[in-house]
Design a protein around this motif. Structure first.
Motif, mmCIF file in Angstrom:
data_model
loop_
_atom_site.group_PDB
_atom_site.id
_atom_site.type_symbol
_atom_site.label_atom_id
_atom_site.label_comp_id
_atom_site.label_asym_id
_atom_site.label_seq_id
_atom_site.Cartn_x
_atom_site.Cartn_y
_atom_site.Cartn_z
ATOM 1 N N PHE A 109 0.817 -1.206 0.000
ATOM 2 C CA PHE A 109 0.000 0.000 0.000
ATOM 3 C C PHE A 109 0.853 1.260 0.000
ATOM 4 O O PHE A 109 0.544 2.222 -0.716
ATOM 5 C CB PHE A 109 -0.967 0.012 1.177
ATOM 6 N N ASP A 110 1.924 1.265 0.784
ATOM 7 C CA ASP A 110 2.798 2.441 0.813
ATOM 8 C C ASP A 110 3.356 2.747 -0.571
ATOM 9 O O ASP A 110 3.331 3.890 -1.027
ATOM 10 C CB ASP A 110 3.956 2.249 1.794
ATOM 11 N N ILE A 111 3.855 1.731 -1.242
ATOM 12 C CA ILE A 111 4.447 1.939 -2.567
ATOM 13 C C ILE A 111 3.376 2.263 -3.596
ATOM 14 O O ILE A 111 3.519 3.205 -4.388
ATOM 15 C CB ILE A 111 5.279 0.708 -2.996
ATOM 16 N N SER A 112 2.291 1.499 -3.596
ATOM 17 C CA SER A 112 1.233 1.705 -4.591
ATOM 18 C C SER A 112 0.615 3.083 -4.494
ATOM 19 O O SER A 112 0.354 3.736 -5.516
ATOM 20 C CB SER A 112 0.125 0.665 -4.417
ATOM 21 N N LEU A 113 0.366 3.542 -3.269
ATOM 22 C CA LEU A 113 -0.324 4.814 -3.100
ATOM 23 C C LEU A 113 0.598 6.023 -3.241
ATOM 24 O O LEU A 113 0.117 7.148 -3.372
ATOM 25 C CB LEU A 113 -1.048 4.839 -1.754
ATOM 26 N N SER A 114 1.900 5.804 -3.223
ATOM 27 C CA SER A 114 2.818 6.929 -3.449
ATOM 28 C C SER A 114 3.431 6.876 -4.849
ATOM 29 O O SER A 114 4.289 7.697 -5.177
ATOM 30 C CB SER A 114 3.924 6.940 -2.381
ATOM 31 N N TRP A 115 2.982 5.924 -5.666
ATOM 32 C CA TRP A 115 3.522 5.768 -7.019
ATOM 33 C C TRP A 115 3.306 7.048 -7.825
ATOM 34 O O TRP A 115 2.235 7.625 -7.805
ATOM 35 C CB TRP A 115 2.838 4.594 -7.720
ATOM 36 N N GLY A 116 4.351 7.478 -8.505
ATOM 37 C CA GLY A 116 4.268 8.694 -9.313
ATOM 38 C C GLY A 116 4.503 9.970 -8.521
ATOM 39 O O GLY A 116 4.388 11.055 -9.069
ATOM 40 N N GLN A 117 4.808 9.849 -7.251
ATOM 41 C CA GLN A 117 5.086 11.017 -6.418
ATOM 42 C C GLN A 117 6.539 10.989 -5.983
ATOM 43 O O GLN A 117 7.204 9.957 -6.067
ATOM 44 C CB GLN A 117 4.165 11.027 -5.201
ATOM 45 N N ASP A 118 7.018 12.106 -5.493
ATOM 46 C CA ASP A 118 8.420 12.200 -5.085
ATOM 47 C C ASP A 118 8.757 11.281 -3.917
ATOM 48 O O ASP A 118 9.879 10.780 -3.813
ATOM 49 C CB ASP A 118 8.776 13.643 -4.704
ATOM 50 N N ASP A 119 7.805 11.055 -3.029
ATOM 51 C CA ASP A 119 8.105 10.246 -1.839
ATOM 52 C C ASP A 119 7.979 8.740 -2.065
ATOM 53 O O ASP A 119 8.049 7.967 -1.111
ATOM 54 C CB ASP A 119 7.248 10.693 -0.659
ATOM 55 N N VAL A 120 7.817 8.314 -3.307
ATOM 56 C CA VAL A 120 7.736 6.876 -3.580
ATOM 57 C C VAL A 120 9.025 6.172 -3.148
ATOM 58 O O VAL A 120 8.998 5.030 -2.686
ATOM 59 C CB VAL A 120 7.414 6.589 -5.066
ATOM 60 N N TRP A 121 10.159 6.864 -3.248
ATOM 61 C CA TRP A 121 11.437 6.232 -2.901
ATOM 62 C C TRP A 121 11.585 6.013 -1.402
ATOM 63 O O TRP A 121 12.242 5.073 -0.969
ATOM 64 C CB TRP A 121 12.607 7.033 -3.483
ATOM 65 N N VAL A 122 10.931 6.848 -0.607
ATOM 66 C CA VAL A 122 10.906 6.623 0.840
ATOM 67 C C VAL A 122 10.119 5.340 1.128
ATOM 68 O O VAL A 122 10.525 4.519 1.952
ATOM 69 C CB VAL A 122 10.292 7.837 1.578
ATOM 70 N N SER A 123 9.011 5.164 0.421
ATOM 71 C CA SER A 123 8.196 3.959 0.590
ATOM 72 C C SER A 123 8.947 2.715 0.129
ATOM 73 O O SER A 123 8.893 1.668 0.783
ATOM 74 C CB SER A 123 6.887 4.086 -0.198
ATOM 75 N N VAL A 124 9.650 2.815 -0.991
ATOM 76 C CA VAL A 124 10.436 1.681 -1.490
ATOM 77 C C VAL A 124 11.535 1.334 -0.493
ATOM 78 O O VAL A 124 11.750 0.155 -0.166
ATOM 79 C CB VAL A 124 11.024 1.985 -2.888
#
Length: 182
Positions: A109-124
């Motif tokens: 959920f963290d990665i999917s919901l931040s996909w396409g945003q700058d903070d996706v790498w924090v989630s990854v």
């Protein structure tokens, strides 16, 4: 000194307390298989429907409650698994699997919901460095306890050799052994 002379003899927790006959086990197994099959059959069209009908964007009214609630469930599952380990209880096995599943879901959920945003790498990074390794550790520890428990039960039942791998282990070893013996 204990009255029991043979420490490997079955105790009342293993001898006859739970001894359903083969027809009862077959009936229960068929019922569970039917129920799981029905769930799978219903989930396939539901998933297909969601894939084509869900809007691309959705604004959730109670978004903080959803995320905080999920994290509370994760926290409780981790604490319960830890308590079961602390108390040396077999309950650590299912509790560890629940916590591991919630960790994997959290990463997804963290990665999917931040996909396409700058903070996706924090989630990854959070998923790769914390959530997924912890989930793997919980599963590995639970599997290790299952294997050790199976080995001890195998020896206590006086069965020869090593027990089979977990994926081939029958649910009820004594009943399986009795069926093999005739």
């Amino acid at each position: 000194m204990s009255e029991r002379s043979d420490p490997t003899a079955p105790t009342d927790t293993t001898a006859g307390v739970f001894a359903p006959d083969h027809s009862t086990l077959r009936r229960r197994r068929r019922r569970v298989l039917w129920q799981l099959g029905l769930c799978v059959a219903a989930l396939v069209p539901w998933t297909a429907y969601l894939a084509v009908s869900l809007p691309e964007r959705f604004e959730a009214r109670y978004w903080p409650m959803v995320w905080v609630g999920f994290d509370v469930m994760l926290l409780v599952s981790l604490a319960a698994a830890g308590a079961a380990v602390w108390l040396r209880r077999q309950a650590m096995v299912p509790l560890s699997y629940v916590a591991a599943t919630l960790l994997v879901c959290d990463a997804w959920f963290d990665i999917s919901l931040s996909w396409g945003q700058d903070d996706v790498w924090v989630s990854v990074a959070s998923a790769v460095l914390v959530e997924l390794p912890l989930a793997a550790l919980l599963i590995a520890r639970a599997r290790r306890v299952l294997k050790l428990s199976a080995r001890l039960a195998w020896q206590r039942l006086g069965l020869p050799g090593e027990p089979p791998p977990l994926h081939r282990m029958p649910l009820f070893v004594t009943l399986a052994q009795n069926a093999q013996d005739g």
